[in-house]
Design a protein around this motif. Structure first.
Motif, PDB file in Angstrom:
ATOM      1  N   ARG A   1       5.709  -2.918-147.799  1.00  0.00           N
ATOM      2  CA  ARG A   1       6.664  -3.526-146.871  1.00  0.00           C
ATOM      3  C   ARG A   1       8.070  -3.535-147.450  1.00  0.00           C
ATOM      4  O   ARG A   1       9.038  -3.163-146.780  1.00  0.00           O
ATOM      5  CB  ARG A   1       6.237  -4.957-146.547  1.00  0.00           C
ATOM      6  N   ASP A   2       8.199  -3.935-148.705  1.00  0.00           N
ATOM      7  CA  ASP A   2       9.526  -4.029-149.307  1.00  0.00           C
ATOM      8  C   ASP A   2      10.207  -2.666-149.399  1.00  0.00           C
ATOM      9  O   ASP A   2      11.405  -2.542-149.150  1.00  0.00           O
ATOM     10  CB  ASP A   2       9.448  -4.681-150.684  1.00  0.00           C
ATOM     11  N   ARG A   3       9.438  -1.639-149.731  1.00  0.00           N
ATOM     12  CA  ARG A   3      10.031  -0.297-149.811  1.00  0.00           C
ATOM     13  C   ARG A   3      10.459   0.174-148.424  1.00  0.00           C
ATOM     14  O   ARG A   3      11.533   0.748-148.253  1.00  0.00           O
ATOM     15  CB  ARG A   3       9.039   0.690-150.436  1.00  0.00           C
ATOM     16  N   PHE A   4       9.625  -0.079-147.424  1.00  0.00           N
ATOM     17  CA  PHE A   4       9.971   0.291-146.055  1.00  0.00           C
ATOM     18  C   PHE A   4      11.271  -0.389-145.631  1.00  0.00           C
ATOM     19  O   PHE A   4      12.167   0.247-145.074  1.00  0.00           O
ATOM     20  CB  PHE A   4       8.848  -0.085-145.082  1.00  0.00           C
ATOM     21  N   LEU A   5      11.376  -1.685-145.892  1.00  0.00           N
ATOM     22  CA  LEU A   5      12.573  -2.424-145.490  1.00  0.00           C
ATOM     23  C   LEU A   5      13.820  -1.926-146.223  1.00  0.00           C
ATOM     24  O   LEU A   5      14.908  -1.869-145.639  1.00  0.00           O
ATOM     25  CB  LEU A   5      12.369  -3.925-145.710  1.00  0.00           C
ATOM     26  N   LEU A   6      13.662  -1.549-147.479  1.00  0.00           N
ATOM     27  CA  LEU A   6      14.801  -0.987-148.218  1.00  0.00           C
ATOM     28  C   LEU A   6      15.233   0.351-147.633  1.00  0.00           C
ATOM     29  O   LEU A   6      16.427   0.593-147.429  1.00  0.00           O
ATOM     30  CB  LEU A   6      14.426  -0.786-149.690  1.00  0.00           C
ATOM     31  N   LEU A   7      14.275   1.218-147.373  1.00  0.00           N
ATOM     32  CA  LEU A   7      14.616   2.519-146.796  1.00  0.00           C
ATOM     33  C   LEU A   7      15.271   2.348-145.430  1.00  0.00           C
ATOM     34  O   LEU A   7      16.241   3.038-145.103  1.00  0.00           O
ATOM     35  CB  LEU A   7      13.372   3.402-146.686  1.00  0.00           C
ATOM     36  N   ARG A   8      14.755   1.420-144.646  1.00  0.00           N
ATOM     37  CA  ARG A   8      15.338   1.182-143.321  1.00  0.00           C
ATOM     38  C   ARG A   8      16.762   0.653-143.442  1.00  0.00           C
ATOM     39  O   ARG A   8      17.650   1.042-142.690  1.00  0.00           O
ATOM     40  CB  ARG A   8      14.473   0.201-142.533  1.00  0.00           C
ATOM     41  N   LYS A   9      16.989  -0.206-144.393  1.00  0.00           N
ATOM     42  CA  LYS A   9      18.328  -0.768-144.589  1.00  0.00           C
ATOM     43  C   LYS A   9      19.344   0.315-144.955  1.00  0.00           C
ATOM     44  O   LYS A   9      20.477   0.311-144.474  1.00  0.00           O
ATOM     45  CB  LYS A   9      18.290  -1.827-145.695  1.00  0.00           C
TER      46      LYS A   9
END
Length: 116
Positions: A68-76
């Motif tokens: 989840r954290d990696r996904f949110l970083l990439l999305r940001k």
């Protein structure tokens, strides 16, 4: 590029995910897009719920591909244009102009009007 611009322009807070940023790869971006497509097919009220432990919302496929954290970083940090080059433009699509033109060309080459 945007991640580096963002991180160099401001100091992340103590608990910020941004401190965990590492550069991505083409393969990871393909996984990211795949997760986004999967999210379009399986609707959850909040993005975090795709990684929930609750059986009602949990999506094991998404969880197996990316945290989840990696996904949110990439999305940001997912950007299609360099912000420094787009400042002052009156073109409302300037930040996605290149990708729109690329997709339009690809779609035109892939379809023939009047043929199925």
């Amino acid at each position: 590029r945007y991640a580096m611009q963002h991180l160099s322009s401001s100091e992340p807070s103590v608990r910020s995910r941004c401190k965990e940023w590492i550069p991505t790869s083409a393969n990871e971006m393909k996984q990211f897009v795949g997760v986004m497509l999967c999210m379009g097919l399986v609707d959850c009220p909040q993005v975090n719920l795709y990684w929930a432990k609750n059986n009602l919302y949990e999506n094991r496929l998404i969880k197996s591909v990316m945290s989840r954290d990696r996904f949110l970083l990439l999305r940001k940090f997912w950007h299609f244009a360099d912000n420094e080059k787009t400042q002052g433009s009156k073109d409302r699509l300037i930040k996605i102009r290149d990708i729109v033109e690329y997709l339009n060309t690809a779609f035109m080459e892939a379809t023939v009007p009047g043929k199925q």
